[in-house]
Design a protein around this motif. Structure first.
Motif, PDB file in Angstrom:
ATOM      1  N   PRO A 212      11.056  -1.057 -10.060  1.00 23.61           N
ATOM      2  CA  PRO A 212      10.428  -0.733  -8.627  1.00 23.61           C
ATOM      3  C   PRO A 212      10.122   0.318  -8.579  1.00 23.61           C
ATOM      4  CG  PRO A 212      12.744  -0.452  -9.202  1.00 23.61           C
ATOM      5  CD  PRO A 212      12.270  -0.972 -10.450  1.00 23.61           C
ATOM      6  N   ARG A 213       8.960   0.506  -7.707  1.00 27.06           N
ATOM      7  CA  ARG A 213       8.379   1.872  -7.338  1.00 27.06           C
ATOM      8  C   ARG A 213       9.220   2.588  -6.614  1.00 27.06           C
ATOM      9  NH1 ARG A 213       2.683   1.913  -8.461  1.00 27.06           N
ATOM     10  NH2 ARG A 213       1.992  -0.093  -9.387  1.00 27.06           N
ATOM     11  N   SER A 214       9.376   3.840  -6.848  1.00 30.28           N
ATOM     12  CA  SER A 214      10.051   4.806  -6.138  1.00 30.28           C
ATOM     13  C   SER A 214       9.169   5.236  -5.034  1.00 30.28           C
ATOM     14  CB  SER A 214      10.505   6.129  -6.837  1.00 30.28           C
ATOM     15  OG  SER A 214       9.347   6.909  -6.977  1.00 30.28           O
ATOM     16  N   LEU A 215       9.771   5.761  -3.781  1.00 26.62           N
ATOM     17  CA  LEU A 215       8.995   6.301  -2.758  1.00 26.62           C
ATOM     18  C   LEU A 215       8.100   7.182  -3.022  1.00 26.62           C
ATOM     19  CD1 LEU A 215       8.237   6.532   0.498  1.00 26.62           C
ATOM     20  CD2 LEU A 215      10.172   8.113   0.646  1.00 26.62           C
ATOM     21  N   GLU A 216       8.314   8.125  -3.952  1.00 33.18           N
ATOM     22  CA  GLU A 216       7.392   9.046  -4.293  1.00 33.18           C
ATOM     23  C   GLU A 216       6.250   8.580  -5.072  1.00 33.18           C
ATOM     24  OE1 GLU A 216      10.652   9.327  -4.890  1.00 33.18           O
ATOM     25  OE2 GLU A 216      11.260  11.096  -3.876  1.00 33.18           O
ATOM     26  N   GLN A 217       6.604   7.448  -6.250  1.00 38.75           N
ATOM     27  CA  GLN A 217       5.511   6.840  -6.691  1.00 38.75           C
ATOM     28  C   GLN A 217       4.680   6.215  -5.697  1.00 38.75           C
ATOM     29  OE1 GLN A 217       4.661   6.921  -9.719  1.00 38.75           O
ATOM     30  NE2 GLN A 217       3.122   5.583  -9.454  1.00 38.75           N
ATOM     31  N   GLU A 221       0.489   6.746  -5.552  1.00 37.59           N
ATOM     32  CA  GLU A 221      -0.455   5.477  -5.288  1.00 37.59           C
ATOM     33  C   GLU A 221      -1.434   5.670  -4.163  1.00 37.59           C
ATOM     34  OE1 GLU A 221      -1.330   3.191  -7.589  1.00 37.59           O
ATOM     35  OE2 GLU A 221       0.067   3.988  -9.255  1.00 37.59           O
ATOM     36  N   LEU A 222      -0.510   6.007  -2.757  1.00 39.44           N
ATOM     37  CA  LEU A 222      -1.432   6.180  -1.783  1.00 39.44           C
ATOM     38  C   LEU A 222      -2.370   7.176  -1.819  1.00 39.44           C
ATOM     39  CD1 LEU A 222       0.327   6.138   1.804  1.00 39.44           C
ATOM     40  CD2 LEU A 222      -1.544   7.617   1.145  1.00 39.44           C
ATOM     41  N   ILE A 223      -2.054   8.520  -2.296  1.00 40.15           N
ATOM     42  CA  ILE A 223      -3.090   9.381  -2.577  1.00 40.15           C
ATOM     43  C   ILE A 223      -4.333   9.077  -3.516  1.00 40.15           C
ATOM     44  CG2 ILE A 223      -3.313  11.723  -3.361  1.00 40.15           C
ATOM     45  CD1 ILE A 223      -0.648  12.345  -2.496  1.00 40.15           C
ATOM     46  N   GLU A 224      -3.621   8.416  -4.539  1.00 48.55           N
ATOM     47  CA  GLU A 224      -4.689   7.908  -5.699  1.00 48.55           C
ATOM     48  C   GLU A 224      -5.611   6.885  -4.961  1.00 48.55           C
ATOM     49  OE1 GLU A 224      -6.460   7.741  -9.534  1.00 48.55           O
ATOM     50  OE2 GLU A 224      -4.814   9.134  -8.621  1.00 48.55           O
ATOM     51  N   ASN A 225      -5.149   6.073  -4.095  1.00 47.26           N
ATOM     52  CA  ASN A 225      -6.135   5.087  -3.530  1.00 47.26           C
ATOM     53  C   ASN A 225      -7.072   5.769  -2.371  1.00 47.26           C
ATOM     54  OD1 ASN A 225      -5.845   2.368  -4.376  1.00 47.26           O
ATOM     55  ND2 ASN A 225      -3.745   2.631  -3.800  1.00 47.26           N
ATOM     56  N   VAL A 226      -6.483   7.194  -1.896  1.00 47.70           N
ATOM     57  CA  VAL A 226      -7.366   7.840  -0.813  1.00 47.70           C
ATOM     58  C   VAL A 226      -8.379   8.550  -1.632  1.00 47.70           C
ATOM     59  CG1 VAL A 226      -7.235   9.966   0.758  1.00 47.70           C
ATOM     60  CG2 VAL A 226      -5.264   8.223   0.892  1.00 47.70           C
ATOM     61  N   SER A 231      -9.651   2.821   1.069  1.00 53.23           N
ATOM     62  CA  SER A 231      -8.876   2.975   2.198  1.00 53.23           C
ATOM     63  C   SER A 231      -8.207   1.763   2.498  1.00 53.23           C
ATOM     64  CB  SER A 231      -9.936   2.915   3.496  1.00 53.23           C
ATOM     65  OG  SER A 231     -10.777   2.191   3.399  1.00 53.23           O
ATOM     66  N   SER A 232      -8.683   0.458   2.294  1.00 51.30           N
ATOM     67  CA  SER A 232      -7.763  -0.733   2.581  1.00 51.30           C
ATOM     68  C   SER A 232      -6.369  -0.835   1.754  1.00 51.30           C
ATOM     69  CB  SER A 232      -8.365  -2.005   2.366  1.00 51.30           C
ATOM     70  OG  SER A 232      -8.917  -1.904   0.993  1.00 51.30           O
ATOM     71  N   GLN A 233      -6.674  -0.483   0.318  1.00 48.97           N
ATOM     72  CA  GLN A 233      -5.236  -0.469  -0.469  1.00 48.97           C
ATOM     73  C   GLN A 233      -4.336   0.785  -0.005  1.00 48.97           C
ATOM     74  OE1 GLN A 233      -8.502  -0.782  -1.390  1.00 48.97           O
ATOM     75  NE2 GLN A 233      -8.713  -1.758  -3.446  1.00 48.97           N
ATOM     76  N   ALA A 234      -5.070   1.846   0.429  1.00 43.30           N
ATOM     77  CA  ALA A 234      -4.127   2.883   0.897  1.00 43.30           C
ATOM     78  C   ALA A 234      -3.261   2.611   2.158  1.00 43.30           C
ATOM     79  CB  ALA A 234      -4.952   4.437   1.083  1.00 43.30           C
ATOM     80  N   LEU A 235      -3.898   2.156   3.093  1.00 45.48           N
ATOM     81  CA  LEU A 235      -3.324   1.584   4.409  1.00 45.48           C
ATOM     82  C   LEU A 235      -2.340   0.791   4.072  1.00 45.48           C
ATOM     83  CD1 LEU A 235      -6.498   1.760   6.720  1.00 45.48           C
ATOM     84  CD2 LEU A 235      -4.472   3.409   6.867  1.00 45.48           C
ATOM     85  N   GLN A 236      -2.688  -0.332   3.236  1.00 53.15           N
ATOM     86  CA  GLN A 236      -1.611  -1.336   2.876  1.00 53.15           C
ATOM     87  C   GLN A 236      -0.556  -0.901   2.347  1.00 53.15           C
ATOM     88  OE1 GLN A 236      -2.153  -4.879   3.432  1.00 53.15           O
ATOM     89  NE2 GLN A 236       0.208  -4.620   3.316  1.00 53.15           N
ATOM     90  N   ILE A 237      -0.599   0.195   1.449  1.00 54.26           N
ATOM     91  CA  ILE A 237       0.961   1.006   0.707  1.00 54.26           C
ATOM     92  C   ILE A 237       1.458   1.507   2.047  1.00 54.26           C
ATOM     93  CG2 ILE A 237       1.552   2.810  -0.613  1.00 54.26           C
ATOM     94  CD1 ILE A 237      -0.733   2.161  -2.437  1.00 54.26           C
ATOM     95  N   PHE A 238       0.610   2.161   3.021  1.00 55.63           N
ATOM     96  CA  PHE A 238       1.323   2.863   3.963  1.00 55.63           C
ATOM     97  C   PHE A 238       2.209   2.202   4.979  1.00 55.63           C
ATOM     98  CE2 PHE A 238       0.576   4.370   8.366  1.00 55.63           C
ATOM     99  CZ  PHE A 238       1.625   5.211   8.591  1.00 55.63           C
ATOM    100  N   TYR A 239       1.401   0.781   5.212  1.00 56.82           N
ATOM    101  CA  TYR A 239       2.256  -0.211   6.351  1.00 56.82           C
ATOM    102  C   TYR A 239       3.247  -0.862   5.475  1.00 56.82           C
ATOM    103  CZ  TYR A 239      -1.857   0.258   9.255  1.00 56.82           C
ATOM    104  OH  TYR A 239      -2.845   0.777  10.054  1.00 56.82           O
TER     105      TYR A 239
END
Length: 342
Positions: A212-217, A221-226, A231-239
């Protein structure tokens, strides 16, 4: 050095006194368990194993036990936890320790006893006479954060013990997803080994699907995609985080922490600090520093300062209720994407 000592312990080549120092509690517990398993039979543990917490018991009682002959066995093991008298800590002790008894024992330890100091501190006070004496007459194991190479080596040893195989890609993925946390790695290797079965190979896909991915991980990943302008991958992680009921304020807090770490790593790297030095300076795990160093290359210092200021504004808007919390984060991410594509 620690792995060499472990090999000796497993061969039952035990020493009279061990001093375990550091913040890596998993390694310290593992070492103590190895010594206990090597020194005592299962049926002897009730009679010949004692644990004393120096915040609750005097050192005199522990040493008196260490000097007592083992009952129905060849060895006695005495564990001394939280020996703050070896540090420079000035906190008021509930227990008054008379160290003369310990000094006498360290100069002439009982041949039938294994004495273990469990010292969960970053460092000891080497100016103290008692600390010098304990160090001089003990096997000293410093157990603060391991290097990436040592974590990888230790992980592969776990894998071998489970009688399975693991490739380099799978190992790297596991270290990323666990951020080098030894306790989590230990749990996940056992789970992955059970899943693939004895003699089989743990693949990168197995790691991705089962660990499992931790919240920190996810934040990483969100920042890495940013920064990679995905953008679509980052927003998908956020949602996805919102769907799992993660609070926007908590996501914001972790974003601030990660961007602050990236800025600190960038500044310290520029000043000539290495990965371990940075980890010691900012007090985070070296593996987190390694990941932050990779991301730091993709930002300028001014850009990072600007992002942190925008996050501070987002924090203010959330806490004052000026805008919907989810909207605040969405606007922040969109602003970052706009800058990256400008």
């Amino acid at each position: 050095m620690i792995f060499d000592v472990w090999k000796d312990i497993k061969k039952k080549q035990l020493q009279p006194t061990y001093l375990l120092v550091g913040k890596e509690s998993f390694l310290m517990q593992e070492t103590i368990q190895l010594i206990i398993d090597a020194g005592l039979q299962e049926e002897e543990k009730d009679f010949n194993l004692s644990v004393y917490d120096m915040e609750e018991t005097t050192i005199d009682q522990a040493i008196e036990d260490a000097e007592t002959l083992p009952f129905m066995g060849e060895k006695r093991i005495v564990v001394i936890k939280n020996p703050s008298f070896l540090t420079s800590e000035k906190k008021k002790e509930k227990i008054e320790h008379h160290l003369g008894k310990l000094e006498q024992y360290m100069n002439e330890p009982a041949p039938y006893t294994i004495l273990i100091f469990f010292a969960p501190y970053e460092k000891l006070d080497d100016r103290k006479k008692i600390t010098k004496l304990v160090k001089k007459n003990s096997v000293v194991l410093e157990m603060n954060s391991l290097s990436d190479r040592d974590i990888a080596s230790w992980t592969m040893e776990l894998v071998q013990n489970e009688k399975v195989l693991m490739g380099q890609n799978a190992l790297e993925e596991l270290m990323i997803l666990t951020a080098g946390d030894l306790t989590i790695i230990n749990q996940e290797v056992k789970k992955l080994s059970t899943y693939v079965g004895e003699g089989r190979t743990i693949s990168r896909e197995d790691v991705r699907n089962l660990v499992p991915r931790s919240l920190e991980q996810n934040i990483f990943e969100l920042i890495e995609n940013v920064v990679q302008r995905k953008s679509s991958q980052a927003l998908q992680i956020f949602y996805d985080l919102l769907k799992t009921n993660e609070e926007p304020i908590k996501i914001l807090f972790l974003l601030v922490n990660q961007f602050r770490l990236i800025l600190q790593v960038k500044e310290l790297s520029k000043a000539g600090y290495g990965q371990q030095q940075i980890a010691n300076s900012v007090k985070v795990h070296p593996f987190r520093v390694k990941l932050a160093m990779q991301q730091a290359r993709l930002f300028g210092e001014e850009e990072l300062v600007s992002i942190l200021m925008e996050l501070a504004q987002a924090d203010y808007e959330m806490k004052t209720g000026r805008k919907d919390k989810q909207l605040v984060l969405e606007l922040f991410l969109i602003k970052i994407f706009t800058k990256n594509t400008a």
